[in-house]
Scaffold this active site. Structure first.
Site: not given
Ligand code: SAH
Length: 376
Positions: A99, A112, A119, A123, A126, A172-173, A204, A226-228, A304, A347
């Site tokens: 996508e 995007c 992937c 995580c 995701c 993907g990463e 990212s 991506s920290l989270h 999301n 996202c």
């Molecule tokens: N693998 C890379 C690229 C993905 S970018 C990375 O991890 O950065 C997509 C972004 O959306 C990342 O920051 C990811 O952590 C975030 N993301 C993934 N699932 C999500 C969700 N369900 N809701 C909101 N953000 C999410």
């Protein structure tokens, strides 16, 4: 030429960046500047038929038609959300589709782009991770997403730019597919390609530390991380890659990035999940961590949801409180508005169709089914 013609499969010119294309033209006995002429046709005029390249001699056009293609992915679906967001489902090979999302805003249009089919990082929050992993995308499949979107949006490079920014934030990463992603990003940046400034092309990563260093040597683009979570226990729970590259190592890599590119900043993505990482103590931990990187920004993303997830979006009041705490502490913080969620284009909702080779998706489905049984 003979060598190339001998192989039954045509060479896809979207697989080459400028240097590669010049080398290829030399290899087929042509002058390298011809490569640049063709490159302009491909990326500025979005032309995929050699016969229409009028300033290329007839004989060369015939030769290119015989041995090459300009092969972008096939559009299986182009959904448009009520807010103008597009989501394309693009076919890659039998059984696999990825996508690509376009997000129009008043002053910019962001595409995007995906880097892998599925992937491998797993995580937990995701939906791409839940699909498992199949393979890396080729350079042609990555830059082809920009090409297809540009063509369908009526983008004209240097005139009517509908795509002003590209973010490698799809499926993907991207650092796990390093060479192909870097080559595709060279084409995004190149004047004979899509001509985007370094600030407007963002990669990212979930935090593949050694490859962050490699990236800063390979190309000038913007970095998002991506920290989270701002403590290792929670981050490891949310993102298994944190076991291998814990927060201290990740931050050190970010500091090295900034030291090498003093005028750039890094954006840290932080997805807010209800009761998981959205409480005042989490904000305090994040503030402390951001003090080590004072020029960097935080991008808050409300979670999301997707089918089968155990997480929920944070309450609006908690999101507001979290952002206020960061802002009051002097941390530059943005709240990402959720776009395109009526077509699952937000996202973490990008899933495509992945023929999973890890069996992860089957295991997850099994667990979901068992969960449903227990619940009933
Ligand atoms: N693998 C890379 C690229 C993905 S970018 C990375 O991890 O950065 C997509 C972004 O959306 C990342 O920051 C990811 O952590 C975030 N993301 C993934 N699932 C999500 C969700 N369900 N809701 C909101 N953000 C999410």
């Amino acid at each position: 030429m003979d060598q190339v013609a001998a192989s039954s499969k045509k060479v896809n010119l979207l697989d080459f960046d400028r240097r590669g294309l010049r080398d290829f033209f030399t290899q087929i006995g042509e002058k390298p500047y011809r490569a640049e002429q063709v490159m302009k046709w491909i990326y500025h005029d979005l032309e995929d038929n050699f016969e229409n390249m009028t300033d290329v001699g007839k004989a060369l056009r015939a030769k290119l038609t015989e041995v090459c293609t300009i092969g972008a992915p096939k559009t299986l679906l182009n959904k448009v959300a009520t807010d103008g967001t597009h989501k394309w489902l693009l076919g890659m090979d039998t059984g696999n589709a990825i996508e690509t999302v376009y997000i129009p805003e008043p002053t910019r249009g962001t595409l995007c782009v995906s880097s892998q089919i599925g992937c491998a990082l797993n995580c937990g929050f995701c939906s791409t991770g839940a699909q498992g992993f199949n393979r890396n995308l080729s350079t042609a499949e990555i830059i082809g997403q920009v090409w297809v979107a540009a063509k369908q949006l009526g983008n004209v490079t240097h005139q009517n730019r509908r795509i002003t920014n590209v973010v490698m934030m799809g499926m993907g990463e991207p650092l796990a597919n390093f060479d192909n992603v870097v080559r595709a990003m060279h084409l995004m940046r190149d004047d004979l390609g899509f001509g985007l400034a370094s600030k407007r092309v963002t990669l990212s990563t979930a935090g593949m530390v050694p490859l962050i260093d490699q990236l800063s040597d390979a190309i000038d683009v913007s970095l998002a991380v991506s920290l989270h979570a701002a403590n290792d226990d929670l981050r490891t729970e949310l993102m298994p890659i944190n076991k291998r590259y814990p927060i201290a190592d990740l931050l050190a890599a970010c500091q090295r990035w900034i030291a090498r590119k003093p005028r750039t900043s890094i954006t840290f993505e932080y997805t807010l999940m209800k009761g998981i990482n959205d409480q005042p103590e989490h904000a305090r931990q994040l503030i402390k961590l951001m003090r080590k990187l004072p020029t960097c920004k935080v991008n808050l993303i409300p979670f999301n949801p997707f089918p089968g997830t155990q997480y929920q979006r944070s309450d609006a009041s908690d999101i507001h409180d979290f952002q206020t705490r960061l802002l009051n502490a002097g941390v530059l913080t943005m709240l990402r508005r959720t776009r395109g969620d009526d077509i699952d284009a937000a996202c973490g909702q990008l899933a495509g169709q992945v023929t999973d080779r890890t069996r992860r998706s089957a295991d997850i489905r099994k667990r979901q089914d068992e969960g449903a049984l227990h619940a009933s």
